[in-house]
Scaffold this active site. Structure first.
Site, PDB file in Angstrom:
ATOM      1  N   GLY A 154      -7.353   0.009   4.028  1.00  0.00           N
ATOM      2  CA  GLY A 154      -7.405  -0.200   2.586  1.00  0.00           C
ATOM      3  C   GLY A 154      -6.065  -0.670   2.060  1.00  0.00           C
ATOM      4  O   GLY A 154      -5.272  -1.268   2.780  1.00  0.00           O
ATOM      5  N   CYS A 155      -5.798  -0.363   0.818  1.00  0.00           N
ATOM      6  CA  CYS A 155      -4.555  -0.777   0.163  1.00  0.00           C
ATOM      7  C   CYS A 155      -3.343  -0.257   0.938  1.00  0.00           C
ATOM      8  O   CYS A 155      -3.232   0.937   1.207  1.00  0.00           O
ATOM      9  CB  CYS A 155      -4.532  -0.238  -1.264  1.00  0.00           C
ATOM     10  SG  CYS A 155      -2.969  -0.533  -2.108  1.00  0.00           S
TER      11      CYS A 155
END
Length: 184
Positions: free
Chosen positions: A14-15
């Site tokens: 993810g981020c």
């Protein structure tokens, strides 16, 4: 740390702001650098990666001392920090750049990654089928400087306070209790 003994691992969950912040807190981690891997364009920019057209994932490259923290422990943290059952997304972050991916450098590391994935999947922590890719490592491109240590520099930014901060607090509680965090 013994610099002659350092190893690297690269993965995306993810981020990269969340992942990088947490890994930099672990004992035995010399650095966690936000960047991009798995795409077809040299020197991609954040804006290009966000289009989904470069095929890169947001990743973190971790340099660590295996005499202090093991690859298996890093994988435990990796699977704790993101939901590996979500395809091409983490929460509201949607796109192939947010995919769950482990990049391996050789056959031995591939086997370790497969074992870690199986162990995590069997634990039942994340119900459902894992979609984490295990892919050969080719190249790592460091993200722009403003992405490095982003949460530490911008804790009150709306995304950081709503998404990154709570994840870091949960991480600190769990891994602090295991004694894996550096003294603050």
């Amino acid at each position: 740390m013994d610099n002659n003994n350092l190893e690297q691992v690269t993965f995306g969950g993810g981020c990269f702001w969340c992942v990088e912040s947490c890994f930099n807190m672990l004992k035995g981690v010399e650095s966690a650098i936000s960047g991009y891997s798995g795409g077809h364009k040299d020197n991609p920019t954040y804006e290009e990666v966000c289009t989904g057209e470069t095929s890169h994932a947001e990743v973190v490259q971790i340099t660590f001392d295996p005499t202090i923290i093991s690859y298996a422990q890093l994988m435990d943290v990796f699977f704790f920090l993101h939901d590996p059952t979500q395809l091409n997304r983490q929460g509201n972050d949607i796109g192939t750049q947010y995919r769950s991916v482990i990049y391996y450098k050789d056959d031995a590391e591939k086997v370790k990654a497969e074992e870690a994935l199986k162990k995590s999947e069997e634990s039942g922590r994340w119900p459902g089928k894992y979609v984490t890719e295990i892919t050969p490592f080719e190249k790592f491109w460091s993200a722009e400087q403003y992405h490095q240590g982003y949460y530490n520099e911008n804790p009150t930014q709306p995304y950081c306070s709503a998404v990154v901060g709570p994840k870091i607090q949960k991480f600190k509680k769990y891994f602090g209790e295991l004694g894996m965090l550096n003294e603050a």
